[in-house]
Design a protein around this motif. Structure first.
Motif, PDB file in Angstrom:
ATOM      1  N   ARG A   1       0.574  -1.339  -0.105  1.00 14.46           N
ATOM      2  CA  ARG A   1      -0.062  -0.588  -0.004  1.00 14.46           C
ATOM      3  C   ARG A   1       1.305   1.295  -0.174  1.00 14.46           C
ATOM      4  NH1 ARG A   1      -5.744  -0.259   2.983  1.00 14.46           N
ATOM      5  NH2 ARG A   1      -5.353   1.839   3.079  1.00 14.46           N
ATOM      6  N   GLY A   2       0.311   2.135  -1.271  1.00 16.56           N
ATOM      7  CA  GLY A   2       1.202   3.334  -0.880  1.00 16.56           C
ATOM      8  C   GLY A   2       0.514   4.561   0.349  1.00 16.56           C
ATOM      9  N   ASP A   3      -0.225   4.121   1.189  1.00 15.27           N
ATOM     10  CA  ASP A   3      -0.711   5.044   1.987  1.00 15.27           C
ATOM     11  C   ASP A   3      -0.609   4.642   2.851  1.00 15.27           C
ATOM     12  OD1 ASP A   3      -2.667   2.574   1.235  1.00 15.27           O
ATOM     13  OD2 ASP A   3      -4.048   4.589   1.360  1.00 15.27           O
TER      14      ASP A   3
ATOM     15  N   ALA B   1      -2.550   6.496   6.155  1.00 17.28           N
ATOM     16  CA  ALA B   1      -3.828   6.303   6.105  1.00 17.28           C
ATOM     17  C   ALA B   1      -4.267   4.972   6.226  1.00 17.28           C
ATOM     18  CB  ALA B   1      -4.642   6.623   4.525  1.00 17.28           C
ATOM     19  N   HIS B   2      -4.019   3.655   6.452  1.00 15.80           N
ATOM     20  CA  HIS B   2      -4.269   2.084   6.404  1.00 15.80           C
ATOM     21  C   HIS B   2      -4.957   3.003   8.031  1.00 15.80           C
ATOM     22  CE1 HIS B   2      -2.879  -2.111   6.404  1.00 15.80           C
ATOM     23  NE2 HIS B   2      -4.467  -2.093   6.615  1.00 15.80           N
TER      24      HIS B   2
END
Length: 224
Positions: free
Chosen positions: A57-59, A62-63
């Motif tokens: 995941r690139g976030d 946020a995760h």
């Protein structure tokens, strides 16, 4: 002393994935290199969450916020991710210092090695430490350096020519008030205790990690 972390799980991608959560009755003061809640400031909770070794995941911040909301957490906190099973957390004590480490050494690196900027592997050594004395801002920075030095010492003693992994993170917590200690280097009162606790936790956790299934996702594959 802050409360011990609670081991629980979250439902994600068809799996029950383990995580550790520290619910603090009152906010403490913290320094962290975490992707969520990094820096210096108040902290009311911490999460250390397992993820698959294929995590891309690139976030991640946020995760982690999604995970925190799902746990009913709000306000400032610290979120950590790791490829290992957080159920393997190692806790150590030394003179009032309490320290928890989840140790994944499947992707060790030398910090100054000539390497490219490939996406980091989700191995990770995550360390959370509690010091029962208020630390100055400078001492908090010093505490992170001391823990990192002790971690590297342990990794070398485990036989790896490495300084850590590319995704290691640290969080150091202390009371928000009271006379502040100005030093946390390895020969200061609190730094010595942090160093000994970190060294023992990484040595013990690393030995288990290197001897068995190294990641949460590999463990799931083996169990299946």
């Amino acid at each position: 002393m802050i409360a011990e972390p609670i081991l629980t799980h979250r439902a994600e991608s068809g799996h029950d994935i383990p995580l550790l959560i520290w619910r603090l009755p009152e906010p403490v003061f913290a320094i962290s290199s975490a992707v969520l809640g990094g820096g210096i400031g108040p902290c009311g909770w911490l999460v250390n969450a397992s993820v698959p070794m294929s995590y891309d995941r690139g976030d991640p911040a946020a995760h982690l916020r999604e995970i925190a909301v799902g746990l009913g957490l709000s306000g400032p906190g610290v979120g950590l991710l790791t490829g290992v099973d957080v159920a393997d957390v190692v806790a150590t004590d030394d003179g009032g210092v309490r320290l928890w480490a989840t140790v994944g050494l499947g992707a060790p690196i030398q910090a100054a090695a000539d390497a490219g900027l490939a996406a980091p592997h989700a191995g990770t050594v995550n360390i959370v430490a509690w010091v029962p004395r208020r630390l100055s801002d400078g001492a908090l920075v010093n505490a992170v350096a001391t823990i990192t030095e002790a971690k590297t010492q342990a990794i070398r003693e485990l036989g790896l020519a490495a300084t850590g992994t590319a995704t290691d993170a640290v969080a150091v917590l202390c009371p928000p008030a009271g006379p502040a200690a100005d030093y946390a280097g390895p020969r200061s009162q609190w730094g010595q205790r942090l160093a000994r606790a970190a060294h023992r936790a990484v040595l013990d956790g690393g030995a288990v990690n290197l001897a068995g299934v190294q990641s949460w996702s590999d463990r799931q594959a083996t169990a299946g």
